[in-house]
Every structure is written in structure tokens, then in C-alpha cells.
Design a protein around this motif. Structure first.
Motif, short mmCIF file in Angstrom:
data_model
loop_
_atom_site.label_atom_id
_atom_site.label_comp_id
_atom_site.label_asym_id
_atom_site.label_seq_id
_atom_site.Cartn_x
_atom_site.Cartn_y
_atom_site.Cartn_z
N GLY A 208 6.86 -2.87 -3.23
CA GLY A 208 5.94 -3.83 -3.91
C GLY A 208 4.68 -3.81 -3.00
N ALA A 209 3.55 -4.23 -3.69
CA ALA A 209 2.25 -4.13 -2.79
C ALA A 209 2.28 -4.94 -1.61
CB ALA A 209 1.16 -4.80 -3.89
N ILE A 210 1.33 -4.46 -0.66
CA ILE A 210 1.48 -5.27 0.69
C ILE A 210 0.30 -6.37 0.54
CG2 ILE A 210 0.87 -5.03 3.26
CD1 ILE A 210 1.96 -2.24 2.92
N GLN A 211 0.81 -7.54 1.05
CA GLN A 211 -0.27 -8.66 0.93
C GLN A 211 -1.51 -8.31 1.74
OE1 GLN A 211 1.78 -12.34 1.83
NE2 GLN A 211 2.56 -12.70 -0.35
N HIS A 212 -2.55 -8.88 1.11
CA HIS A 212 -3.82 -9.00 1.79
C HIS A 212 -4.42 -7.49 2.05
CE1 HIS A 212 -2.88 -12.97 2.21
NE2 HIS A 212 -1.83 -12.91 3.31
N ARG A 213 -3.88 -6.56 1.49
CA ARG A 213 -4.41 -5.10 1.38
C ARG A 213 -4.71 -4.75 -0.22
NH1 ARG A 213 -2.87 -0.69 5.51
NH2 ARG A 213 -3.78 -1.86 6.96
N LYS A 214 -5.40 -3.85 -0.12
CA LYS A 214 -5.88 -3.18 -1.31
C LYS A 214 -5.15 -2.05 -1.84
CE LYS A 214 -9.85 -1.11 -1.26
NZ LYS A 214 -11.53 -0.81 -1.18
N CYS A 215 -4.09 -2.10 -2.72
CA CYS A 215 -3.10 -1.46 -3.15
C CYS A 215 -3.22 -0.66 -4.51
CB CYS A 215 -1.68 -2.04 -3.03
SG CYS A 215 -1.29 -2.87 -1.28
N THR A 216 -2.78 0.53 -4.46
CA THR A 216 -2.86 1.43 -5.66
C THR A 216 -1.23 1.74 -5.95
OG1 THR A 216 -5.04 2.26 -5.01
CG2 THR A 216 -3.70 3.63 -6.77
N ARG A 217 -0.86 1.44 -7.17
CA ARG A 217 0.30 1.76 -7.46
C ARG A 217 0.76 3.22 -7.85
NH1 ARG A 217 4.85 -0.15 -12.40
NH2 ARG A 217 3.01 0.53 -13.57
N ILE A 218 1.75 3.87 -7.28
CA ILE A 218 2.21 5.23 -7.40
C ILE A 218 3.29 5.39 -8.15
CG2 ILE A 218 2.64 7.55 -6.20
CD1 ILE A 218 -0.18 6.27 -5.35
N PHE A 219 3.11 5.85 -9.45
CA PHE A 219 4.05 5.66 -10.71
C PHE A 219 4.27 6.71 -11.15
CE2 PHE A 219 4.85 3.71 -15.12
CZ PHE A 219 6.14 3.30 -14.72
N GLU A 220 5.45 7.26 -11.59
CA GLU A 220 6.02 8.30 -12.51
C GLU A 220 6.86 7.87 -13.33
OE1 GLU A 220 6.40 10.67 -14.79
OE2 GLU A 220 5.02 11.59 -13.39
N PRO A 221 6.30 7.52 -14.85
CA PRO A 221 7.20 6.69 -15.75
C PRO A 221 8.43 7.48 -16.03
CG PRO A 221 5.05 7.49 -16.79
CD PRO A 221 5.17 7.63 -15.26
#
Length: 345
Positions: free
Chosen positions: A270-283
Motif C-alpha cells: 500500500g501507499a506510504i502515509q504522508h508521501r506522494k505515491c505512484t501505483r506500480i501496477f500490471e493488471p
């Protein structure tokens, strides 16, 4: 006769006491007057070149009123703590020569021995203002979540907090040290079976690497599917659910070592709190890629986007993330992005 003598004695004692009190009161008023006069006319009482009048008033204060003007230099400020050298972790109680903060999770069973775990800093130094919370972030403070996704004992709401004006900028990793940080301190609890052997509190102090120029996107970044690159600082990109045959164990995203660290962080939970996160996803990949994120600080000038179907047109640049051993279409995936101010002209 006895009664008359007693009255005289009592009256005399009363008069002496009254006269003494009046005399003391008169002296106090006189000293107050001297002190006010001195404060008004002598702005710097410790100046070696005091005027003659001020020296006279100062002498009166000291000799007649027993008021001493303390001109000794103020004590030096406490020495500033340096990260990470002046900090340490202990899983065996307080440490001699250190001030320590108790780190606990009440839901942990006694057999996991969290009752004697401490985060410590050297005595005789400035107070970092640490506070621990096992019930969410503390209002008015800057808090870092201390989280182990493999531990079922309510670690999702545990935080280490510092004052908002602290120069310590902390990050937490439950999967090894964070590359590019000033330093990392392992938080280990051997008695807890829930993977508390690869957890680290990382961080840096304000101004760290200020002598280095910022990394430029995309030319100062690189992908590697064959281990860390020479001349680069590399972040491991892993998904524990992937089978060994897909060789994700040697995949890294890297930035040139002679550039200031962008303080990137990887998460497979999951995304890290208090940071700007981009999901790295391969469906097309069935191995839980839906909760994987690449994160940067909130104030980073990097604005990243992910594509699992080729480069994104109009971005400042795209870097291919390729893993040839993974059959689930990892041949057209790109991390794209730009830096703040791109195309501002």
C-alpha cells in the motif's frame, strides 16, 4: 505587680517587632527604588564601561540590598544530535549514557518481549522531542508510521512523532534500509516471529546533501533487471508474492550517486502515509501487484505517472521497467514523469 510587669514586657516586645517590621519595610522600599532607578538608567548592567552613576547604583544594590547582578556568561546550548550516530535501538531496556523512549504495542503478547524495547539518543545533547503513540498520529506533531504488515497485532496505528520544527526527516521501512538516506537504524525484536528482522528507521537532517545538484528526470535515473548499477544509488523493487522464476529479486530503480537523493521509497503493502505515491501496477500479473507503490516526499519536484501499456505522450520522459523472465507482459511498462516547472515557458 506581676501583671504590670507582664504588660510592660509584652508592650515592649510588640513595639520592637513593629519598629523592626517598619524598618525592614522602609529598607525594602528603598532597595526597590534603587533597583528601578538602576534598571531605567543602566540598560546593560554587565557592561565593563558602565557610567560612574551606574557603578554607584550597582554597588548600592550589592552592598546595602544584597542584590547581586549575575554577569557570568550564559551556559552554552546543548550539543546538537547528529543522525544516525547519536541514536540507537535497544531490545533490552534503557541504555547507559542515553535517554530512551519506550516503544510498545499493548496488543503484542508478553512472549514477544516488546515491554523492554527502546529508541534512544545520547544524554547531554539537545532534546529531540520524540513521542510514541500506539493509537494514531499525535496532533500538532510530525509523525512517521511504524508498520509491519506481516504482524497481526495492530501495528497499523503506531507512530513515532517529532515536533513540527524538528530538523529530523524520518522514514520507515519494513523491508531493509532505504537507499539514499543519511542513515538507517535497525529496529529488531528477535522474540517476535512476524519478520521484525528487516525493519529500519531511516532519515536525514535538513540540509543533507545540499552540496549536490538535484537529480534531473529522466537522464539521472535508470532501471536495472540485473542488480544495482555502478555509480548509482539503487532501490530494490520487489514483490514477495512473485515466484523465484520471474527473477524480481535483482530488480532495481536507480539514481546517479553524485546527485542529491530524491529519497524514493518502495512499498509492496500500500501507499506510504504522508508521501506522494505512484501505483506500480500490471493488471495481467496475478501476483498481488495492485498494492505496490513508488513513493517520494510530498515536497518533491518529481511528478510521476505509471503506464502498463507503453510510454505516456507529453511527459518529460519515460523509463522502461522490464523483466524478461516474467511472462505477465512486463515488456511494455513505463515509469513516466516530469519535474515541477516542466514546460512552464
Amino acid at each position: 505587680m506581676f501583671r504590670i510587669v507582664l504588660i510592660i514586657v509584652i508592650t515592649t516586645a510588640f513595639l520592637v517587632q513593629t519598629f523592626g517590621a517598619a524598618k525592614a519595610d522602609k529598607k525594602t522600599k528603598k532597595c526597590d527604588k534603587i533597583q528601578k532607578n538602576f534598571t531605567k538608567k543602566c540598560k546593560n548592567p554587565c557592561d565593563e564601561n558602565l557610567s560612574k552613576k551606574c557603578r554607584k547604583l550597582k554597588k548600592k544594590l550589592e552592598s546595602k540590598c544584597k542584590i547581586v547582578i549575575d554577569c557570568s556568561p550564559p551556559p552554552p546550548p546543548p550539543k546538537k544530535l547528529a543522525w544516525p550516530g547519536d541514536f540507537r535501538w535497544s531490545f533490552a531496556g534503557d541504555v547507559a549514557g542515553y535517554n530512551c523512549l519506550k516503544v510498545e504495542e499493548p496488543a503484542e503478547p508478553a512472549s514477544h518481549t516488546w515491554g523492554d524495547n527502546r529508541f534512544c539518543w545520547k544524554t547531554g545533547m539537545n532534546d529531540p522531542g520524540f513521542r510514541w503513540s500506539y493509537a494514531g498520529p499525535i496532533a500538532g506533531m510530525r509523525c512517521t508510521r511504524i508498520f509491519e504488515p506481516a504482524d497481526p497485532h495492530t501495528w497499523a496505528d503506531n507512530y513515532l512523532c517529532v515536533p513540527k520544527n524538528s530538523d529530523l526527516i524520518l522514514s520507515w521501512s519494513y523491508a531493509g534500509p532505504i537507499p539514499g538516506e543519511q542513515g538507517c537504524i535497525q529496529w529488531k525484536e528477535g522474540a517476535d516471529p512476524h519478520t521484525w528482522n528487516d525493519n529500519y528507521l531511516c532519515g536525514h537532517q535538513a540540509g543533507f546533501e545540499s552540496h549536490k545538484s538535484p537529480a534531473q528526470w529522466p537522464q539521472d535515473f535508470a532501471w536495472s533487471f540485473a542488480g544495482p548499477l555502478a555509480g548509482y544509488t539503487c532501490l530494490a523493487i520487489a514483490e514477495p508474492a512473485e515466484p523465484k522464476s520471474t527473477t524480481w529479486g535483482d530488480n532495481f530503480f536507480c539514481v546517479k550517486s553524485d546527485k542529491a537523493s530524491p529519497f524514493m521509497q518502495w512499498s509492496f503493502a500500500g501507499a506510504i502515509q504522508h508521501r506522494k505515491c505512484t501505483r506500480i501496477f500490471e493488471p495481467a500479473d496475478p501476483h498481488t501487484w495492485n498494492d505496490n507503490y513508488l513513493c517520494v516526499p510530498k515536497d518533491s519536484d518529481l511528478v510521476l505517472s505509471w503506464s502498463y501499456a507503453g510510454p505516456i505522450p507529453g511527459e518529460q520522459g519515460c523509463i522502461q521497467w522490464k523483466e524478461g523472465a516474467d511472462p505477465h507482459t512486463w515488456n511494455d511498462n513505463y515509469l513516466c514523469g516530469h519535474q515541477a516547472g516542466f514546460e512552464s515557458h
